[in-house]
Design a protein around this motif. Structure first.
Motif, short mmCIF file in Angstrom:
data_model
loop_
_atom_site.label_atom_id
_atom_site.label_comp_id
_atom_site.label_asym_id
_atom_site.label_seq_id
_atom_site.Cartn_x
_atom_site.Cartn_y
_atom_site.Cartn_z
N GLN A 5 0.83 -1.21 0.00
CA GLN A 5 0.00 0.00 0.00
C GLN A 5 0.86 1.26 0.00
O GLN A 5 0.53 2.23 -0.68
N ALA A 9 0.83 3.97 -2.81
CA ALA A 9 0.55 5.35 -2.43
C ALA A 9 1.62 6.28 -2.98
O ALA A 9 1.32 7.38 -3.47
N GLU A 73 -8.99 12.77 -10.62
CA GLU A 73 -10.08 12.40 -9.71
C GLU A 73 -10.01 10.91 -9.37
O GLU A 73 -10.11 10.54 -8.20
N LYS A 76 -6.95 10.22 -7.12
CA LYS A 76 -7.15 10.72 -5.75
C LYS A 76 -8.11 9.83 -4.97
O LYS A 76 -7.90 9.60 -3.78
N VAL A 77 -9.13 9.32 -5.62
CA VAL A 77 -10.05 8.39 -4.96
C VAL A 77 -9.31 7.13 -4.57
O VAL A 77 -9.45 6.63 -3.44
N GLU A 78 -8.50 6.59 -5.50
CA GLU A 78 -7.72 5.39 -5.18
C GLU A 78 -6.76 5.66 -4.03
O GLU A 78 -6.63 4.84 -3.12
N PHE A 79 -6.11 6.81 -4.05
CA PHE A 79 -5.17 7.18 -2.98
C PHE A 79 -5.89 7.26 -1.64
O PHE A 79 -5.42 6.71 -0.64
N ASP A 80 -7.06 7.90 -1.63
CA ASP A 80 -7.82 8.04 -0.39
C ASP A 80 -8.32 6.70 0.16
O ASP A 80 -8.50 6.53 1.35
N ASN A 81 -8.52 5.75 -0.75
CA ASN A 81 -9.04 4.43 -0.34
C ASN A 81 -7.95 3.48 0.14
O ASN A 81 -8.25 2.37 0.59
#
Length: 82
Positions: A5, A9, A73, A76-81
């Motif tokens: 991860q 990241a 977008e 960033k969603v993948e990063f936040d998850n």
């Protein structure tokens, strides 16, 4: 966060940074400085030269910005998850 991860990241953060830089650049583009584009043909190693005078930079600019924002977008969603 595990090692995989953290690696992902880091990859995402680097890609996001590059795209954000590109986005800033595209938002300030006013025109092309070249009159000829060297282009590769689909399914070929052949290069041809095409005139850039038929390119509407405002359309290219809008398409590039849209594509970058869409990819940003998703990243960033993948990063936040993670």
């Amino acid at each position: 966060m595990n090692k995989e991860q953290l690696t992902r990241a880091n990859e995402l953060a680097e890609r996001i940074e590059k795209l954000e830089t590109q986005l800033v650049g595209w938002k300030h583009v006013a025109g092309l400085r070249t009159t000829v584009l060297r282009c590769s043909l689909i399914n070929s190693n052949q290069l041809i030269e095409l005139s850039a005078e038929n390119i509407d930079i405002q359309i290219v600019r809008a398409l590039a910005i849209n594509k970058i924002e869409t990819e940003l977008e998703a990243l960033k969603v993948e990063f936040d998850n993670l």
